[in-house]
Design a protein around this motif. Sequence first.
Motif, PDB file in Angstrom:
ATOM      1  N   MET A 184       0.155  -3.192  -5.399  1.00  0.00           N
ATOM      2  CA  MET A 184      -1.278  -3.425  -5.646  1.00  0.00           C
ATOM      3  C   MET A 184      -2.109  -3.325  -4.373  1.00  0.00           C
ATOM      4  O   MET A 184      -3.244  -2.860  -4.411  1.00  0.00           O
ATOM      5  CB  MET A 184      -1.498  -4.750  -6.372  1.00  0.00           C
ATOM      6  CG  MET A 184      -1.166  -4.635  -7.863  1.00  0.00           C
ATOM      7  SD  MET A 184      -1.655  -6.069  -8.819  1.00  0.00           S
ATOM      8  CE  MET A 184      -0.459  -7.262  -8.258  1.00  0.00           C
ATOM      9  N   ILE A 185      -1.569  -3.754  -3.224  1.00  0.00           N
ATOM     10  CA  ILE A 185      -2.324  -3.599  -1.968  1.00  0.00           C
ATOM     11  C   ILE A 185      -2.460  -2.109  -1.644  1.00  0.00           C
ATOM     12  O   ILE A 185      -3.546  -1.628  -1.294  1.00  0.00           O
ATOM     13  CB  ILE A 185      -1.640  -4.342  -0.794  1.00  0.00           C
ATOM     14  CG1 ILE A 185      -1.645  -5.852  -1.015  1.00  0.00           C
ATOM     15  CG2 ILE A 185      -2.347  -4.016   0.524  1.00  0.00           C
ATOM     16  CD1 ILE A 185      -0.906  -6.653   0.068  1.00  0.00           C
ATOM     17  N   ALA A 186      -1.345  -1.376  -1.781  1.00  0.00           N
ATOM     18  CA  ALA A 186      -1.376   0.059  -1.461  1.00  0.00           C
ATOM     19  C   ALA A 186      -2.389   0.787  -2.358  1.00  0.00           C
ATOM     20  O   ALA A 186      -3.208   1.576  -1.881  1.00  0.00           O
ATOM     21  CB  ALA A 186       0.014   0.659  -1.636  1.00  0.00           C
ATOM     22  N   ALA A 187      -2.350   0.502  -3.657  1.00  0.00           N
ATOM     23  CA  ALA A 187      -3.270   1.172  -4.585  1.00  0.00           C
ATOM     24  C   ALA A 187      -4.716   0.765  -4.304  1.00  0.00           C
ATOM     25  O   ALA A 187      -5.641   1.587  -4.382  1.00  0.00           O
ATOM     26  CB  ALA A 187      -2.890   0.837  -6.027  1.00  0.00           C
ATOM     27  N   SER A 188      -4.917  -0.500  -3.956  1.00  0.00           N
ATOM     28  CA  SER A 188      -6.266  -1.004  -3.694  1.00  0.00           C
ATOM     29  C   SER A 188      -6.876  -0.280  -2.495  1.00  0.00           C
ATOM     30  O   SER A 188      -7.992   0.256  -2.558  1.00  0.00           O
ATOM     31  CB  SER A 188      -6.168  -2.518  -3.435  1.00  0.00           C
ATOM     32  OG  SER A 188      -7.348  -3.020  -2.876  1.00  0.00           O
ATOM     33  N   ILE A 189      -6.144  -0.259  -1.397  1.00  0.00           N
ATOM     34  CA  ILE A 189      -6.665   0.367  -0.181  1.00  0.00           C
ATOM     35  C   ILE A 189      -6.830   1.874  -0.391  1.00  0.00           C
ATOM     36  O   ILE A 189      -7.882   2.448  -0.094  1.00  0.00           O
ATOM     37  CB  ILE A 189      -5.723   0.075   1.008  1.00  0.00           C
ATOM     38  CG1 ILE A 189      -5.804  -1.418   1.367  1.00  0.00           C
ATOM     39  CG2 ILE A 189      -6.070   0.949   2.218  1.00  0.00           C
ATOM     40  CD1 ILE A 189      -4.797  -1.876   2.408  1.00  0.00           C
ATOM     41  N   ALA A 211      -1.474 -11.490   9.403  1.00  0.00           N
ATOM     42  CA  ALA A 211      -1.594 -10.312   8.535  1.00  0.00           C
ATOM     43  C   ALA A 211      -1.113 -10.629   7.120  1.00  0.00           C
ATOM     44  O   ALA A 211      -0.451 -11.639   6.884  1.00  0.00           O
ATOM     45  CB  ALA A 211      -0.760  -9.183   9.119  1.00  0.00           C
ATOM     46  N   PHE A 212      -1.422  -9.731   6.175  1.00  0.00           N
ATOM     47  CA  PHE A 212      -0.877  -9.880   4.808  1.00  0.00           C
ATOM     48  C   PHE A 212       0.641  -9.756   4.826  1.00  0.00           C
ATOM     49  O   PHE A 212       1.341 -10.413   4.078  1.00  0.00           O
ATOM     50  CB  PHE A 212      -1.418  -8.774   3.889  1.00  0.00           C
ATOM     51  CG  PHE A 212      -2.810  -9.022   3.401  1.00  0.00           C
ATOM     52  CD1 PHE A 212      -3.089 -10.125   2.621  1.00  0.00           C
ATOM     53  CD2 PHE A 212      -3.838  -8.152   3.717  1.00  0.00           C
ATOM     54  CE1 PHE A 212      -4.370 -10.357   2.165  1.00  0.00           C
ATOM     55  CE2 PHE A 212      -5.119  -8.379   3.257  1.00  0.00           C
ATOM     56  CZ  PHE A 212      -5.378  -9.482   2.488  1.00  0.00           C
ATOM     57  N   MET A 213       1.131  -8.846   5.679  1.00  0.00           N
ATOM     58  CA  MET A 213       2.569  -8.604   5.756  1.00  0.00           C
ATOM     59  C   MET A 213       3.098  -9.320   6.997  1.00  0.00           C
ATOM     60  O   MET A 213       2.728  -8.961   8.120  1.00  0.00           O
ATOM     61  CB  MET A 213       2.850  -7.100   5.886  1.00  0.00           C
ATOM     62  CG  MET A 213       2.388  -6.291   4.690  1.00  0.00           C
ATOM     63  SD  MET A 213       3.346  -6.697   3.234  1.00  0.00           S
ATOM     64  CE  MET A 213       2.065  -6.962   2.042  1.00  0.00           C
TER      65      MET A 213
HETATM   66  N1  URA Z   1      -7.295  -4.894   1.464  1.00  0.00           N
HETATM   67  C1  URA Z   1      -7.667  -4.284   0.313  1.00  0.00           C
HETATM   68  O1  URA Z   1      -8.623  -3.534   0.292  1.00  0.00           O
HETATM   69  N2  URA Z   1      -6.950  -4.517  -0.796  1.00  0.00           N
HETATM   70  C2  URA Z   1      -5.885  -5.337  -0.825  1.00  0.00           C
HETATM   71  O2  URA Z   1      -5.285  -5.490  -1.854  1.00  0.00           O
HETATM   72  C3  URA Z   1      -5.516  -5.976   0.380  1.00  0.00           C
HETATM   73  C4  URA Z   1      -6.241  -5.729   1.511  1.00  0.00           C
END
Ligand code: URA
Length: 427
Positions: A184-189, A211-213
Amino acid sequence: NDPVSIIGRKRDGGELSTAQIDAVVAGFTAGTVAPEQMSALAMAILWRGMSRREIADWTAAMIASGTRMDLSGLRRDGRALATVDKHSTGGVGDKITLPLTPLIASFGLAVPQLSGRGLGHTGGTLDKLEAIAGWSPQVSPDRLREQLSRVGAVICAASDDLAPADRKLYALRDVTGTVASIPMIAASIMSKKIAEGTGALVLDVKVGSGAFMTTYERAHELAATMVELGADAGVRTSALLTDMSAPLGRSAGNALEVAEAVEVLAGGGPADVVELTLALAREMLAAVGYEDVDPADHLADGSAMDTWRAMIAAQGGDPDAPLPRAHHSETVSAPESGFLTDLDALAVGQAAWELGAGRSTPGAAVSAGAGVTWHAGLGDRVVAGAPLLTLHADDAARFAAARGRLTDAFAVAAERPALPASRVLGR
Ligand code: URA
């Protein structure tokens, strides 16, 4: 393809078809799939994951929820302009977009940097630039093309029509504990970056506490997923993995970070910010075939600064206006003499947020002057009783909470720590 069957299929570990993904993303955007249904699906995706094909379909469905911009055909003086952009997955003190965008544009390239605002402990580029008197993040699609053709650099808010499914879904993930899903992060960005219309893209994937990761392995998986999504969509994409266990530079906060970015553009600034700006710049230049130029030259000779001034002025800002300062400040002293061995990015980001640099609800105002400055970086010598951090706030009542966030945020030891030579950990 009803939402309940789709949720059940993913809950039980099945793979969703292209038609199912299109239906659920379009339905959520239109309001026929309820937020609680999408929340349940997001949680199922977080636990079960997605195949490469599902991630690609999910990204395409989010792009299709709005308009994909066309930035082809940009010209200056009769010459075609290549477009290249950078995206960071977010960190503390990460002001790199500010010097990097005009630096790249100063080579005669177009950088369409559609940016966001901060939420939680990470800062947002638009919040930072709004510290500059008169500057506006609102740029219409026509003006975007005009500014890219004339100045080359634009940092602005994405229009409501850029991947609206992602905007709605991100807000839902943020309040349902479902952000930390690599698909979902990859698809979002990538849905936003592909929809923006850039020809090439460099990703700065952050690793560490801020960071998120938080692990290298997960950051690498996220980077690889995004690079493949970009390639599939015809966007030349590469990624650097960079350290975000300690905050970047010497400050976290809106006006504080603008000041630091201007120092970099003037040929100075903190070594780690300069290093990362140049590493990302080289990657972006290489992505459009500019291997033979050295971005450091354009920091040294003022070309990047000239483009910064033109970029700020084009959006109503006064590049010479004094930056706002917070009404109050307090220092945190070094507890003992020695070397700084730890400065935790997450804690510093949270402290800056407590001081008023960030917001806890979407749309709330931020304080331009609030934030944290640190007077030593990792490995630097510190002296007992001398200021280690300065806290800045408009409202002195905010200091107590910020101090609370910082209690375990740093460590001082007698031995100089062994530090990695570079913020860039891999690619
Ligand atoms: N940045 C975004 O744009 N989407 C995410 O899901 C996480 C970070």
